[in-house]
Design a protein around this motif. Sequence first.
Motif, PDB file in Angstrom:
ATOM      1  N   TRP A  90     -28.311 -44.116  19.724  1.00 49.29           N
ATOM      2  CA  TRP A  90     -29.366 -43.271  19.146  1.00 49.29           C
ATOM      3  C   TRP A  90     -29.615 -43.647  17.688  1.00 49.29           C
ATOM      4  O   TRP A  90     -30.764 -43.766  17.265  1.00 49.29           O
ATOM      5  CB  TRP A  90     -28.967 -41.795  19.256  1.00 49.29           C
ATOM      6  N   VAL A  91     -28.546 -43.841  16.914  1.00 49.18           N
ATOM      7  CA  VAL A  91     -28.683 -44.180  15.498  1.00 49.18           C
ATOM      8  C   VAL A  91     -29.337 -45.545  15.319  1.00 49.18           C
ATOM      9  O   VAL A  91     -30.119 -45.747  14.394  1.00 49.18           O
ATOM     10  CB  VAL A  91     -27.302 -44.127  14.798  1.00 49.18           C
ATOM     11  N   GLU A  92     -29.044 -46.478  16.205  1.00 52.28           N
ATOM     12  CA  GLU A  92     -29.629 -47.813  16.108  1.00 52.28           C
ATOM     13  C   GLU A  92     -31.056 -47.870  16.630  1.00 52.28           C
ATOM     14  O   GLU A  92     -31.732 -48.876  16.481  1.00 52.28           O
ATOM     15  CB  GLU A  92     -28.771 -48.815  16.888  1.00 52.28           C
ATOM     16  N   GLY A  93     -31.524 -46.808  17.258  1.00 50.41           N
ATOM     17  CA  GLY A  93     -32.859 -46.796  17.840  1.00 50.41           C
ATOM     18  C   GLY A  93     -32.940 -47.616  19.110  1.00 50.41           C
ATOM     19  O   GLY A  93     -34.023 -48.036  19.509  1.00 50.41           O
ATOM     20  N   GLY A  94     -31.817 -47.842  19.772  1.00 48.46           N
ATOM     21  CA  GLY A  94     -31.777 -48.666  20.973  1.00 48.46           C
ATOM     22  C   GLY A  94     -32.058 -47.916  22.251  1.00 48.46           C
ATOM     23  O   GLY A  94     -32.047 -48.500  23.321  1.00 48.46           O
ATOM     24  N   LEU A 154     -19.865 -36.618  19.510  1.00 45.06           N
ATOM     25  CA  LEU A 154     -20.086 -37.848  18.729  1.00 45.06           C
ATOM     26  C   LEU A 154     -21.567 -38.071  18.440  1.00 45.06           C
ATOM     27  O   LEU A 154     -21.933 -38.510  17.349  1.00 45.06           O
ATOM     28  CB  LEU A 154     -19.521 -39.051  19.473  1.00 45.06           C
ATOM     29  N   LEU A 155     -22.406 -37.776  19.416  1.00 42.94           N
ATOM     30  CA  LEU A 155     -23.849 -37.904  19.196  1.00 42.94           C
ATOM     31  C   LEU A 155     -24.305 -36.926  18.116  1.00 42.94           C
ATOM     32  O   LEU A 155     -25.088 -37.290  17.230  1.00 42.94           O
ATOM     33  CB  LEU A 155     -24.612 -37.675  20.502  1.00 42.94           C
ATOM     34  N   GLN A 174     -23.069 -38.260  14.676  1.00 41.99           N
ATOM     35  CA  GLN A 174     -23.836 -39.389  14.161  1.00 41.99           C
ATOM     36  C   GLN A 174     -25.271 -38.990  13.822  1.00 41.99           C
ATOM     37  O   GLN A 174     -25.835 -39.465  12.835  1.00 41.99           O
ATOM     38  CB  GLN A 174     -23.772 -40.549  15.141  1.00 41.99           C
ATOM     39  N   ALA A 175     -25.851 -38.098  14.608  1.00 43.47           N
ATOM     40  CA  ALA A 175     -27.203 -37.631  14.291  1.00 43.47           C
ATOM     41  C   ALA A 175     -27.195 -36.799  13.009  1.00 43.47           C
ATOM     42  O   ALA A 175     -28.120 -36.898  12.196  1.00 43.47           O
ATOM     43  CB  ALA A 175     -27.763 -36.816  15.448  1.00 43.47           C
ATOM     44  N   LEU A 176     -26.153 -36.002  12.822  1.00 45.99           N
ATOM     45  CA  LEU A 176     -26.051 -35.191  11.609  1.00 45.99           C
ATOM     46  C   LEU A 176     -25.965 -36.078  10.377  1.00 45.99           C
ATOM     47  O   LEU A 176     -26.644 -35.837   9.378  1.00 45.99           O
ATOM     48  CB  LEU A 176     -24.830 -34.278  11.703  1.00 45.99           C
ATOM     49  N   TRP A 177     -25.156 -37.128  10.441  1.00 46.48           N
ATOM     50  CA  TRP A 177     -25.023 -38.027   9.302  1.00 46.48           C
ATOM     51  C   TRP A 177     -26.256 -38.906   9.120  1.00 46.48           C
ATOM     52  O   TRP A 177     -26.547 -39.334   8.002  1.00 46.48           O
ATOM     53  CB  TRP A 177     -23.779 -38.902   9.439  1.00 46.48           C
ATOM     54  N   TYR A 178     -26.955 -39.190  10.200  1.00 48.76           N
ATOM     55  CA  TYR A 178     -28.160 -40.019  10.079  1.00 48.76           C
ATOM     56  C   TYR A 178     -29.264 -39.261   9.347  1.00 48.76           C
ATOM     57  O   TYR A 178     -30.000 -39.832   8.541  1.00 48.76           O
ATOM     58  CB  TYR A 178     -28.642 -40.469  11.456  1.00 48.76           C
ATOM     59  N   GLY A 179     -29.383 -37.988   9.638  1.00 46.86           N
ATOM     60  CA  GLY A 179     -30.375 -37.152   8.972  1.00 46.86           C
ATOM     61  C   GLY A 179     -31.747 -37.263   9.597  1.00 46.86           C
ATOM     62  O   GLY A 179     -31.951 -37.972  10.591  1.00 46.86           O
ATOM     63  N   PRO A 180     -32.718 -36.564   9.008  1.00 45.73           N
ATOM     64  CA  PRO A 180     -34.067 -36.554   9.580  1.00 45.73           C
ATOM     65  C   PRO A 180     -34.913 -37.770   9.212  1.00 45.73           C
ATOM     66  O   PRO A 180     -36.122 -37.685   9.076  1.00 45.73           O
ATOM     67  CB  PRO A 180     -34.667 -35.268   9.022  1.00 45.73           C
TER      68      PRO A 180
END
Length: 163
Positions: free
Chosen positions: A68-72, A142-143, A146-152
Amino acid sequence: MTSLRSRVLAVSRPVSLFVASALLLINLAVILYGVFMRYLAGGAPIWTDELARFLIIGSVMLAAGAVWVEGGHMRVALIERLLPAPLCRLLHLYQWLLTLGLVIAGAVFSYRYAQSVAMFTTSGLGISRTVPMLSLPIGFGLLAWQALWYGPAPLPSQAEEAV
């Protein structure tokens, strides 16, 4: 804050992908063992199919956050390209909050479900059903992490290459 965010993601993404890859390799070994036993030795143990199923679910859930973080992951970003910048930032905030809400709810509900099936055992492995079911809340957690740290922020998009 940005450097801390980058460092947290730089550590958590590879670790979750490494563990997911290790589970996938173990899954491959279990499947090959089952095939060898079934077709060359005359009979496969029943636990190979069940363990392979649990390992593939676990590997997918552990890799979901990094993907999700990588946009894959598969998504259509047409609206993002058509909106003006202020509305696009609002859309990214909405997507981020929706993702966090859904994955936190998924983690909570799947954890409750995993605890509710503790009295049952799996047919092939003979272990509590809670053990393989815990891959769901761990993966959703984990999702969410990682989404929380990635931010909006806008997710990276995988550009299609012309053939």
